[in-house]
Design a protein around this motif. Structure first.
Motif, PDB file in Angstrom:
ATOM      1  N   PHE A  95       0.836  -1.188   0.000  1.00 34.25           N
ATOM      2  CA  PHE A  95       0.000   0.000   0.000  1.00 34.25           C
ATOM      3  C   PHE A  95       0.875   1.244   0.000  1.00 34.25           C
ATOM      4  O   PHE A  95       1.903   1.301   0.677  1.00 34.25           O
ATOM      5  N   PHE A 266      -5.538   1.116   6.828  1.00 31.51           N
ATOM      6  CA  PHE A 266      -4.588   1.230   5.724  1.00 31.51           C
ATOM      7  C   PHE A 266      -3.159   1.104   6.252  1.00 31.51           C
ATOM      8  O   PHE A 266      -2.325   0.383   5.687  1.00 31.51           O
ATOM      9  N   ARG A 270      -0.504  -1.933   5.563  1.00 25.58           N
ATOM     10  CA  ARG A 270       0.778  -1.619   4.927  1.00 25.58           C
ATOM     11  C   ARG A 270       1.944  -2.138   5.776  1.00 25.58           C
ATOM     12  O   ARG A 270       2.937  -2.651   5.249  1.00 25.58           O
TER      13      ARG A 270
END
Length: 679
Positions: A95, A266, A270
């Protein structure tokens, strides 16, 4: 972007044509590889058997033509030894550090104005070679050994001390250094500090792994200069990386309790991806397992091809981040769902009383709706009043600790999915799951009974009282016919309308999970305890009680209110778009039948038939909402039931062993069932 129509990527139909094309002196390494991939690419059916066969044909042909093989090897090794590798290891499959919304904006801009691709950048070349929609699938389907044989036939990347291999090792080591620094820097993120303030301690595993990584890379470079010297192994580094992984899992478990956000999920994803990439590169560089390293390199190649295909997909990016957030939402639903499952008779009869209380209020809400619709208001004003009637009514039901039976599936489905997840392999223990399904089924059954058997007679009683005091019936003949027509499953769209209500039930469950998540994320209870206005208006004791209640019930209150608004506005929204939409809800349908019986009762047989229609509406309400919620909960946890047939078999076995358990739980409390093997 290179494609099959590119002159340098000739789509040869025969091996002889490909060999002549590869022997052309004007081709560079990228054109050579593009031509080979274009020739290997399977037909549109996506079958990989032809690919494997072509790989074998090409390998045998190159082994037979030593001069061409040498030319191709030098061509590819020269390019690989000069190309830039760093981005392919540190960008693809991870990501972006820009965050979700910046990434979405960049993707949209790239769609309008694509960035140029460089033949000296390995990550760009990967996209040039595998630029067709189905490439990632067939690349993954080809066995690792097939790709290794092809690579060997092309000369590999030269000897271990050659320029290509030195370049690859150097770029991997630099990528490891960068990835390690990124992991260490994440502990400064406010989101992680909120989840666990201890992350800022000096002994953080994130920082410790970066120090150890620096030492490992320094020693590895020294070993490359002096291969006979002492080799610094990576055992301690692996211990620290494992601690980092455990810390990420700790953050996730804390996020379930303290709430999450798109940016936080997120970040955690990641972090996990970065740690996995570090592990993959370390295994490839492990000098004690050279053969295994080659296989791992092929597997990384497959991962990178798939990642390159995904990085251009806005739908995939959105889907991944919605999945991350939905996982936390369904966890909150799971916590709530446990309260809707009864395990013993005291809980069972409490559920009945809770459902009966809701049935009483629903009968009143149904009467108020009939009164509102009889005022002759404009459609917008009428819809608003009906929606508020439903919304505040459902909130009142929650405040009084009553239960609307159809609200259960959206919550209990998440609990079932959690049971599957806890099996550890992503697959359920079918016996335990079947037992839990029986508990859920009978809990929903008794709540429906409580709703219906109270709502219907209360509606009849209200109708009689209205007639007694006013001399008029609640429903005129046209109203009676309208209500009865709305219950007929075959002559009208009653079951379709029941499915719409079930969808709103499912949405309400998601809304409740979302607001529960926001409550935890924002620490709503803590904020309200110290809110300046509340401090002036309420004493500390009452302020704390209000804060604790809203903090714990924020999602349920919001979900119930939104559910009411959705039910009340469906017909009006359908009218705006020219669609014949409405809702049918089992409890309200039973109340409507009660008003019909009080106003213009049909024959007893017909009355029983309509009562059956009401129960059929309830079945649709329950199973559609349960199915939707179960699907989302399973997807959010990346788990699956496995064999549906096996689950049904286990379910039937449980019923055969104890038929009474289908409708009536055991008398003893859960603690006394410890020896039975039941959850």
């Amino acid at each position: 972007m290179m494609s099959q129509s590119d002159p340098g990527a000739l789509q040869a139909t025969r091996l002889e044509e490909l060999m002549r094309h590869l022997d052309a002196g004007e081709l560079d390494a990228v054109d050579t590889l593009a031509s080979i991939i274009a020739w290997l690419r399977p037909p549109r059916d996506g079958k990989t058997a032809p690919v494997i066969e072509r790989i074998e044909q090409l390998v045998l042909a190159l082994e037979a033509d030593e001069s061409l093989r040498e030319v191709l090897a030098q061509r590819i090794q020269r390019w690989f030894g000069e190309a830039r590798h760093l981005r392919v290891y540190t960008v693809l499959g991870l990501f972006s550090r820009r965050g979700l919304f910046s990434e979405v904006g960049q993707l949209l801009y790239n769609r309008i104005n694509p960035a140029p691709r460089s033949r000296d950048e390995l990550s760009d070349v990967l996209g040039m070679l595998f630029d067709q929609p189905g490439d990632a699938r067939w690349v993954a389907a080809v066995p690792d050994d097939g790709w290794l044989r092809l690579l060997g036939a092309l000369g590999g990347f030269g000897p271990p001390d050659g320029a290509a291999m030195r370049r690859a090792r150097g770029e991997m080591l630099y990528a490891l250094e960068m990835l390690s620094v990124w992991v260490a820097a994440e502990e400064l993120e406010p989101e992680l500090f909120r989840l666990d303030p201890r992350v800022a301690e000096l002994d953080s595993a994130f920082v410790a792994q970066q120090r150890e990584m620096t030492e490992f890379i320094r020693a590895y470079h020294e070993w490359l200069l002096e291969p006979d010297g002492e080799y610094h192994d990576d055992k301690h580094l692996w211990v620290l990386l494992e601690q980092c992984t455990e810390q990420v899992e700790h953050f996730r478990s804390r996020a379930v309790k303290l709430g999450t956000s798109v940016s936080q999920t997120f970040l955690l994803e990641r972090l996990e991806q970065t740690l996995e990439r570090i592990g993959a590169l370390l295994r490839i560089l492990d000098r004690s397992a050279a053969e295994e390293g080659r296989i791992l390199a092929v597997q990384l190649f497959k991962t990178l091809v798939a990642a390159d295909a995904r990085r251009q997909s806005l739908a995939w990016l959105w889907r991944e981040n919605v999945w991350l957030l939905s996982r936390s939402i369904t966890h909150h639903s799971s916590d709530t769902g446990e309260h809707y499952i009864t395990s013993n008779r005291p809980e069972y009869f409490r559920m009945f009383r809770s459902g009966a209380g809701a049935g009483l209020i629903i009968a009143l809400l149904a009467f108020i709706k009939i009164w509102i619709t009889g005022l002759g208001l404009a459609s917008g004003a009428e819809t608003l009043l009906v929606s508020l009637n439903y919304g505040f009514g459902f909130v009142l039901i929650h405040l009084l600790h009553f239960t609307i039976a159809t609200k259960q599936p959206a919550m209990t489905a998440a609990t079932l999915a959690e049971e599957i997840e806890q099996a550890g392999t992503g697959m359920a223990d079918l016996r335990k799951l079947a037992e839990l399904m029986i508990k859920v089924g009978r809990s929903q059954f008794i709540a429906v009974v409580g709703n219906v058997v109270i709502a219907l007679p209360i509606a009849v009683g209200i109708g009689w009282l209205v007639t007694w005091f006013t001399g008029a019936t609640v429903l005129d003949p046209a109203g009676v016919e309208y209500k009865l027509e709305g219950l007929r499953p075959l002559a009208g769209p009653a079951l379709f309308y029941a499915a719409i209500a079930a969808v709103w039930l499912f949405v309400a469950g998601l809304v409740a999970g979302f607001f529960d998540n926001r409550s935890a994320y924002l620490d709503l209870s803590g904020r309200l305890r110290t809110h300046p206005l509340l401090c002036r208006l309420l004493r500390q004791r009452w302020r704390h009680r209000l804060a604790d209640y809203l903090g714990g019930h924020y999602g349920a209150l919001a979900g119930n209110f939104i559910f009411g608004l959705l039910l009340g506005s469906t017909a009006w929204l359908g009218g705006l778009f020219g669609l014949a939409l409405d809702i049918r809800h089992v409890a309200f349908s039973s109340a409507d039948l009660g008003f019909v019986l009080a106003s213009q009762p049909p024959a007893p047989v017909a009355a029983m038939q309509y009562f059956g229609f009401v129960l059929l509406i309830g079945v649709v309400n329950l199973w559609v909402s349960f199915g939707l919620a179960m699907y989302v909960a399973l997807r959010a946890r990346e788990t699956r039931i496995g064999s549906v047939t096996g689950l049904m078999r286990a379910y039937l076995v449980q019923l055969k062993e104890n038929p009474a358990a289908f409708l009536l739980p055991p008398a003893e409390p859960p603690g006394d069932q410890a020896d039975t093997g039941r959850p």
